[in-house]
Structures are given as structure tokens and as C-alpha cells.
Motif scaffolding. Structure first.
Motif, short mmCIF file in Angstrom:
data_model
loop_
_atom_site.label_atom_id
_atom_site.label_comp_id
_atom_site.label_asym_id
_atom_site.label_seq_id
_atom_site.Cartn_x
_atom_site.Cartn_y
_atom_site.Cartn_z
N TYR A 59 28.91 50.17 38.65
CA TYR A 59 30.22 49.46 38.28
C TYR A 59 30.22 48.63 37.01
N HIS A 60 29.05 47.55 37.83
CA HIS A 60 28.40 45.82 37.45
C HIS A 60 27.55 46.12 37.80
N THR A 61 27.01 44.71 37.51
CA THR A 61 25.85 43.92 36.85
C THR A 61 26.17 43.14 38.59
N ALA A 62 25.37 43.05 39.61
CA ALA A 62 24.53 41.35 39.78
C ALA A 62 25.64 40.32 39.38
N ALA A 63 25.33 39.85 38.10
CA ALA A 63 26.27 38.88 37.78
C ALA A 63 27.49 38.72 36.97
N ASP A 64 28.26 39.95 37.24
CA ASP A 64 29.50 40.28 37.01
C ASP A 64 30.09 40.12 38.46
N ILE A 65 29.66 40.54 39.42
CA ILE A 65 29.69 40.11 41.12
C ILE A 65 29.69 39.45 41.14
N PHE A 66 28.48 37.80 41.56
CA PHE A 66 28.43 36.94 41.79
C PHE A 66 29.11 35.90 41.05
N THR A 67 29.72 35.94 39.44
CA THR A 67 30.73 35.15 38.57
C THR A 67 32.06 35.56 39.19
N THR A 68 31.85 36.62 39.77
CA THR A 68 33.34 37.19 39.87
C THR A 68 34.38 36.52 41.34
N PHE A 104 34.53 41.11 34.06
CA PHE A 104 35.33 40.52 35.61
C PHE A 104 35.39 41.92 36.49
N SER A 105 34.80 41.76 37.69
CA SER A 105 34.72 42.47 38.66
C SER A 105 36.50 42.80 39.35
N THR A 106 36.93 43.39 39.36
CA THR A 106 39.06 43.13 39.87
C THR A 106 38.02 43.89 41.15
N HIS A 107 37.65 44.91 41.58
CA HIS A 107 37.23 45.49 42.72
C HIS A 107 36.46 44.35 43.07
N THR A 108 35.43 43.97 43.20
CA THR A 108 35.09 42.65 44.12
C THR A 108 35.95 41.72 44.02
N THR A 139 47.61 36.88 51.88
CA THR A 139 47.48 38.00 52.08
C THR A 139 47.77 38.22 50.58
N LEU A 140 49.03 38.66 50.35
CA LEU A 140 49.67 39.37 49.07
C LEU A 140 49.59 38.03 47.62
N VAL A 141 49.68 36.88 48.65
CA VAL A 141 49.41 35.50 47.01
C VAL A 141 48.32 35.63 46.54
N SER A 142 46.72 35.65 47.77
CA SER A 142 45.54 35.95 47.12
C SER A 142 45.12 37.00 46.16
N VAL A 143 45.98 37.97 46.47
CA VAL A 143 45.74 39.26 45.19
C VAL A 143 46.59 39.29 44.62
N ALA A 144 47.82 38.80 43.95
CA ALA A 144 48.38 38.40 42.84
C ALA A 144 47.98 37.65 41.92
N PHE A 145 47.12 35.96 43.46
CA PHE A 145 45.62 35.36 42.11
C PHE A 145 44.82 36.50 41.61
N VAL A 146 44.29 36.95 41.87
CA VAL A 146 43.40 38.11 41.87
C VAL A 146 43.74 38.75 40.16
N TYR A 147 45.32 39.11 40.01
CA TYR A 147 45.51 39.89 39.16
C TYR A 147 45.71 38.95 37.83
N VAL A 148 46.25 37.31 37.86
CA VAL A 148 46.09 36.68 37.30
C VAL A 148 44.83 36.83 36.43
N ILE A 149 44.08 36.65 37.21
CA ILE A 149 42.86 35.79 36.76
C ILE A 149 42.30 37.08 35.83
N ALA A 150 42.56 38.39 36.57
CA ALA A 150 42.26 39.93 35.40
C ALA A 150 43.06 39.33 34.24
N TRP A 151 44.36 39.14 34.39
CA TRP A 151 44.76 39.36 33.01
C TRP A 151 44.53 38.29 31.70
#
Length: 142
Positions: free
Chosen positions: A111-120, A70-74, A43-55
Motif C-alpha cells: 500500500y505504501h513504502t516505508a518512507a511514506d509511512i515514516f514521513t507521515t 501521504f499515508s492517510t491510513h498511517t 481524538t476527534l480533533v486529532s482525526v480532523a487534523f489528519v484530514y486537514v494535512i491530507a487536504w
């Protein structure tokens, strides 16, 4: 409900999911500490992966180049829901329901569009599912 109340609910979803994803394995697998530790680590590695993609998105502008955000929340919610589904697959529908409600709330609040959420979600979910699949295989005896 007021916009502020809905905003407070939206702001609490990921922290609550995160606490559950980090505590539940220790409760659910209390006799199997190795499995609980692997679940929390994944789980922790997965969350870190999210922030690498966001960066990387912030650096290279992948989503903005498509007119998206990019929807970091999603991404974090998807990560935590995948982890929770991996802990107890028989109640996946409950966690997916929470995720769908959260997505609906983000759309309603604008906060986001459906496209933002779906692509993320489309970029984040497959490697995380693969990661948890690997965890389950690695944790099998023999």
C-alpha cells in the motif's frame, strides 16, 4: 492467507481502533465524564487534523514533491494509537504493537513504502502527542 483476506484485515484496523478510542474513555473513566469527554473530543480533533494535512498535501503536493505518498491510513492509525496510549499509558506497548503490525501489513500488501509511512508518522505524531499532553495537564485539579 490470501491477499483479499489481508486486505480485509487492513481495512478493519482503523475502524476498530476508532471505535475503541471513542468508547473506551467512557468505560474507563465512567466516574469522570469530563475527562472522558475531553479524551473523545481530543481524538476527534486529532482525526480532523489528519484530514486537514491530507487536504493540504493534495492541494500543495508536499509528499509528491519528495516522490512520496501521504499515508492517510498511517496518519489515522497513529492518531488513534496516540489517543489510546493517552487513555491508559501503562499498556502503550500493546497499542504500539498493533500499530507496528498494521505498518508491517501495509508494507507487505504494498500500500505504501516505508518512507511514506515514516514521513507521515513523523509529521502527524508530534502535534498529537503535544495535544494529549496538554489534555492531561488541563484535566488536573487545581
Amino acid at each position: 492467507m490470501s491477499w483479499e483476506t489481508l486486505d480485509a484485515i487492513a481495512d478493519s484496523v482503523n475502524p476498530i481502533l476508532g471505535v475503541i478510542a471513542l468508547v473506551w474513555p467512557w468505560i474507563f473513566w465512567r466516574s469522570f465524564w469530563r475527562r472522558a469527554a475531553l479524551s473523545v473530543f481530543t481524538t476527534l480533533v486529532s482525526v480532523a487534523f489528519v484530514y486537514v494535512i491530507a487536504w493540504l498535501d493534495a492541494r500543495y503536493g508536499w509528499w509528491p514533491s519528495m516522490g512520496l505518498d501521504f499515508s492517510t491510513h498511517t496518519a489515522v492509525a497513529v492518531t488513534l494509537v496516540v489517543s489510546l496510549c493517552a487513555i491508559k499509558p501503562s499498556i502503550w506497548f500493546a497499542w504500539v504493537g498493533v500499530l507496528c503490525a498494521y505498518v508491517a501489513l501495509m508494507l507487505y500488501q504494498g500500500y505504501h513504502t516505508a518512507a511514506d509511512i515514516f514521513t507521515t508518522a513523523a509529521v502527524i505524531a508530534p502535534p498529537l502527542c503535544l495535544d494529549h499532553w496538554w489534555l492531561r495537564r488541563a484535566d488536573r485539579p487545581g
